[in-house]
Design a protein around this motif. Structure first.
Motif, PDB file in Angstrom:
ATOM      1  N   UNK A  39       0.838  -1.187   0.000  1.00  0.00           N
ATOM      2  CA  UNK A  39       0.000   0.000   0.000  1.00  0.00           C
ATOM      3  C   UNK A  39       0.877   1.242   0.000  1.00  0.00           C
ATOM      4  N   UNK A  40       0.631   2.181  -0.903  1.00  0.00           N
ATOM      5  CA  UNK A  40       1.372   3.428  -0.943  1.00  0.00           C
ATOM      6  C   UNK A  40       0.676   4.425  -0.020  1.00  0.00           C
ATOM      7  N   UNK A  41       1.291   4.725   1.097  1.00  0.00           N
ATOM      8  CA  UNK A  41       0.694   5.638   2.062  1.00  0.00           C
ATOM      9  C   UNK A  41       0.756   7.072   1.558  1.00  0.00           C
ATOM     10  N   UNK A  42      -0.139   7.903   2.050  1.00  0.00           N
ATOM     11  CA  UNK A  42      -0.097   9.320   1.709  1.00  0.00           C
ATOM     12  C   UNK A  42       1.084   9.973   2.417  1.00  0.00           C
ATOM     13  N   UNK A  43       1.584  11.077   1.861  1.00  0.00           N
ATOM     14  CA  UNK A  43       2.670  11.788   2.544  1.00  0.00           C
ATOM     15  C   UNK A  43       2.243  12.213   3.949  1.00  0.00           C
ATOM     16  N   UNK A  44       3.149  12.114   4.880  1.00  0.00           N
ATOM     17  CA  UNK A  44       2.946  12.528   6.269  1.00  0.00           C
ATOM     18  C   UNK A  44       2.012  11.618   7.052  1.00  0.00           C
ATOM     19  N   UNK A  45       1.581  10.501   6.468  1.00  0.00           N
ATOM     20  CA  UNK A  45       0.707   9.604   7.226  1.00  0.00           C
ATOM     21  C   UNK A  45       1.479   9.059   8.436  1.00  0.00           C
ATOM     22  N   UNK A  46       0.827   8.986   9.588  1.00  0.00           N
ATOM     23  CA  UNK A  46       1.525   8.591  10.815  1.00  0.00           C
ATOM     24  C   UNK A  46       1.872   7.102  10.832  1.00  0.00           C
ATOM     25  N   UNK A  47       3.006   6.792  11.382  1.00  0.00           N
ATOM     26  CA  UNK A  47       3.452   5.408  11.488  1.00  0.00           C
ATOM     27  C   UNK A  47       3.314   4.878  12.919  1.00  0.00           C
ATOM     28  N   UNK A  48       2.869   5.731  13.824  1.00  0.00           N
ATOM     29  CA  UNK A  48       2.692   5.326  15.209  1.00  0.00           C
ATOM     30  C   UNK A  48       1.636   6.212  15.851  1.00  0.00           C
TER      31      UNK A  48
END
Length: 377
Positions: free
Chosen positions: A1-10
């Motif tokens: 899945x290509x996440x959106x820019x700045x999407x949180x990882x935690x």
């Protein structure tokens, strides 16, 4: 899945992203909300930041299963589904927040926005009726074979100089098109509604739904927009979110964009083209030929039309041709849609199981050299 820019990882990153917010908007997809399918309704709500963070730190939150049991007008289906029915009280299902879909809605004061996926409250397995879950399952199967699925989507849509109130008062008949006449690829026609035309492009970019092309199409008030090619999971999200964005921007300008298959009986309808490919673990396009074959074609191809795609591409094409009739009720689920497929009146809508090299008359169009450059890896 290509996440959106700045999407949180935690959760810590999520808390930091929302530190100045008091509410969050979440959206769910009904059983047809992918780029082509039954109703295609994006449903959702605002949540307080506290409620949202609580859901994000757990399995999710409860969402009424009736969205899979009623139609676009909120009328419960006469033949109820196992997932949603009177017997189970239209129970809640688990809506799990997908942090990788983080974006802000530029036309709603930049409120944070997330998509969710559905899971069975008992088994915690993805729901088969959830289009996001179904596509994720399919891409995971491809991943086990060493493939990564990519896709692109193009929309054609009529635009009417109407509001919901004016359209309803007319009984949805004799709606006024945004512009008169047939003006495909016109550079002048868009200037009659320049603010709307440009805002569709600009707001889409701000909404993290990248666009490759945006222009007029043949028909009164018709536009076409091609979304930027990306991972299939991200593409499916972008496809439904573009429709949401277009309708939202249209409201501001007193315009209703319609993605109906055939709004006018005597004119071409609206297409929804889907471009697909697979990449291997090294990022190479599995459907592309390479080396000398890129110039001369594949010697062991079954037909001339397939000599510039790989053997895997030919097998993939055969699978689509074999299965397309079975999935047609999902691809064309309405009477309006079938009106595009009437023999002799198809207007660029193929009504048979066909394919062709660079042919817009075929159901499946092979796009490959020599009519276009080799597909980039």
């Amino acid at each position: 899945m290509v996440a959106t820019p700045l999407s949180p990882k935690s959760l810590d990153e999520l808390n930091d992203l929302l530190k100045n917010d008091v509410k969050v908007k979440v959206a769910v997809l009904d059983a047809g909300a992918c780029s082509t399918s039954v109703d295609g309704v994006l449903r959702g709500k605002f949540m307080s930041k506290e409620k949202f963070l609580s859901a994000a730190s757990s399995d999710g939150f409860g969402f009424c299963s009736v969205i899979f049991g009623w139609d676009i007008h909120d009328t419960v289906y006469s033949r109820e589904l196992l997932i949603s029915n009177k017997a189970n009280g239209y129970r809640d299902i688990i809506a799990s927040i997908d942090l990788s879909t983080y974006r802000r809605i530029p036309w709603e004061n930049n409120v944070p926005f997330f998509l969710v996926s559905f899971f069975d409250p008992d088994t915690k397995n993805p729901l088969a009726v959830d289009p996001r879950g179904t596509l994720k399952t399919a891409t995971e199967r491809a991943g086990k074979l060493g493939y990564e699925a990519y896709a692109g989507v193009e929309y054609e849509y009529f635009n009417f100089k109407e509001t919901p109130e004016s359209a309803s008062s007319k009984g949805f008949n004799s709606l006024q098109p945004l512009t008169p006449g047939m003006h495909g690829y016109s550079l002048l026609r868009t200037q009659l509604n320049n603010d709307y035309f440009l805002e569709l492009f600009d707001k889409s970019i701000e909404f993290q739904v990248p666009i490759e092309g945006h222009h007029t199409e043949t028909g009164p008030g018709v536009l076409e927009t091609a979304l930027a090619y990306t991972h299939a999971l991200r593409m499916a999200d972008n496809a439904i979110l573009f429709k949401y964005m277009a309708k939202s921007v249209g409201m501001v300008h007193g315009i209703i964009p319609s993605f109906m298959a055939k709004p006018w009986g005597n004119l071409p309808g609206c297409s929804g083209h889907v471009h697909v490919s697979l990449r291997d673990k090294d990022g190479k396009n599995v459907f592309a030929v390479s080396g000398d074959e890129a110039a001369t074609g594949r010697k062991d191809a079954s037909y001339d039309d397939t000599k510039f795609i790989s053997q895997e591409g030919e097998w993939f094409l055969a699978g689509i041709l074999d299965g397309i009739a079975d999935v047609l009720p999902l691809l064309v689920p309405t009477i309006n849609g079938y009106k595009r497929l009437v023999g002799g009146e198809a207007f660029w809508a193929p009504n048979a199981v066909t394919y062709g090299y660079d042919s817009r008359a075929a159901s499946i169009r092979i796009i490959s050299p020599p009519s276009c450059p080799p597909i980039r890896d």
